[in-house]
Design a protein around this motif. Structure first.
Motif, short mmCIF file in Angstrom:
data_model
loop_
_atom_site.label_atom_id
_atom_site.label_comp_id
_atom_site.label_asym_id
_atom_site.label_seq_id
_atom_site.Cartn_x
_atom_site.Cartn_y
_atom_site.Cartn_z
N ALA A 196 0.83 -1.21 0.00
CA ALA A 196 0.00 0.00 0.00
C ALA A 196 0.87 1.26 0.00
N ILE A 197 1.95 1.29 0.77
CA ILE A 197 2.85 2.45 0.75
C ILE A 197 3.50 2.57 -0.63
N ASP A 198 3.94 1.46 -1.20
CA ASP A 198 4.54 1.48 -2.53
C ASP A 198 3.59 2.08 -3.56
N ASN A 199 2.30 1.82 -3.41
CA ASN A 199 1.30 2.30 -4.37
C ASN A 199 0.79 3.71 -4.08
N ALA A 200 1.15 4.27 -2.93
CA ALA A 200 0.62 5.57 -2.51
C ALA A 200 1.34 6.72 -3.20
N ASP A 201 0.58 7.81 -3.39
CA ASP A 201 1.17 9.08 -3.83
C ASP A 201 1.70 9.85 -2.63
N TRP A 202 0.93 9.80 -1.54
CA TRP A 202 1.25 10.50 -0.30
C TRP A 202 1.14 9.53 0.87
N VAL A 203 1.96 9.76 1.88
CA VAL A 203 1.80 9.08 3.16
C VAL A 203 1.54 10.17 4.18
N VAL A 204 0.37 10.13 4.81
CA VAL A 204 0.00 11.09 5.84
C VAL A 204 0.34 10.45 7.18
N VAL A 205 1.23 11.11 7.93
CA VAL A 205 1.74 10.57 9.19
C VAL A 205 1.19 11.37 10.35
N CYS A 206 0.49 10.71 11.26
CA CYS A 206 0.03 11.35 12.49
C CYS A 206 1.14 11.19 13.52
N ASP A 207 1.88 12.27 13.77
CA ASP A 207 3.09 12.23 14.59
C ASP A 207 2.81 12.74 16.00
N TYR A 208 3.07 11.87 16.97
CA TYR A 208 2.89 12.21 18.38
C TYR A 208 4.22 12.49 19.06
N GLY A 209 5.22 12.84 18.29
CA GLY A 209 6.52 13.12 18.87
C GLY A 209 7.15 11.85 19.38
N ARG A 210 7.93 11.99 20.41
CA ARG A 210 8.66 10.83 20.95
C ARG A 210 7.73 9.81 21.60
#
Length: 161
Positions: free
Chosen positions: A73-87
């Motif tokens: 799925a990542i290989d096929n994606a145009d964008w990866v939206v990352v929900c980042d909570y820091g450390r």
């Protein structure tokens, strides 16, 4: 004829998250699902995809199947939206961001934690596209889509030049 929908992979914590985190993630997913329903994106949310006959598998077989589905799925994606909570984020989310960066994907990091949170420099290195969860969830749906389209074109020009 309209352009094909952008394929977006949502990288976010799956396990060990609080009710507050679930509420925050639902706001992000609402924006993305709305774009998906309008046919502007194809959203891949790993939590929505299961493995057939998973109960009959060993943990290692099941993990390999999930891993493979997500990598494809990542290989096929145009964008990866990352929900980042820091450390306090999860190793899985960090891995997805790093893998996407390594594959040359466009990565949008949504800062989910408070402003004074320590963010990982390695996660920061995966993207030059940052937005706070408040800003992302408060923009109109059209502006959210404009971000993906216009920022994607800008990144493409930067790479080509």
């Amino acid at each position: 004829m309209s352009e094909r929908p952008l394929k977006i992979y949502l990288a976010a914590p799956v396990v060990g998250v609080s009710d507050d985190v679930i509420i925050e993630l639902e706001k992000i997913k609402h924006v993305l699902r709305t774009l998906d329903k309008r046919g502007q994106i194809e959203l891949y949310d790993p939590k929505k995809h299961g493995v057939p006959n998973a109960w009959g598998m060993s943990m290692s077989e099941w993990a390999r199947c999930i891993f493979t589905l997500d990598v494809v799925a990542i290989d096929n994606a145009d964008w990866v939206v990352v929900c980042d909570y820091g450390r306090k984020g999860t190793a899985g989310t960090a891995w997805e961001a790093g893998y996407a960066f390594g594959k040359g994907k466009k990565v949008l990091i949504i800062e989910m934690a408070k402003a004074d949170t320590d963010y990982s420099v390695m996660m920061r290195g995966c993207s030059s596209n940052y937005i706070t969860k408040e800003r992302f969830t408060s923009v109109t749906i059209d502006k959210a889509m404009d971000f993906f389209v216009e920022r994607g074109r800008q990144l493409q020009k930067e790479v080509l030049n």
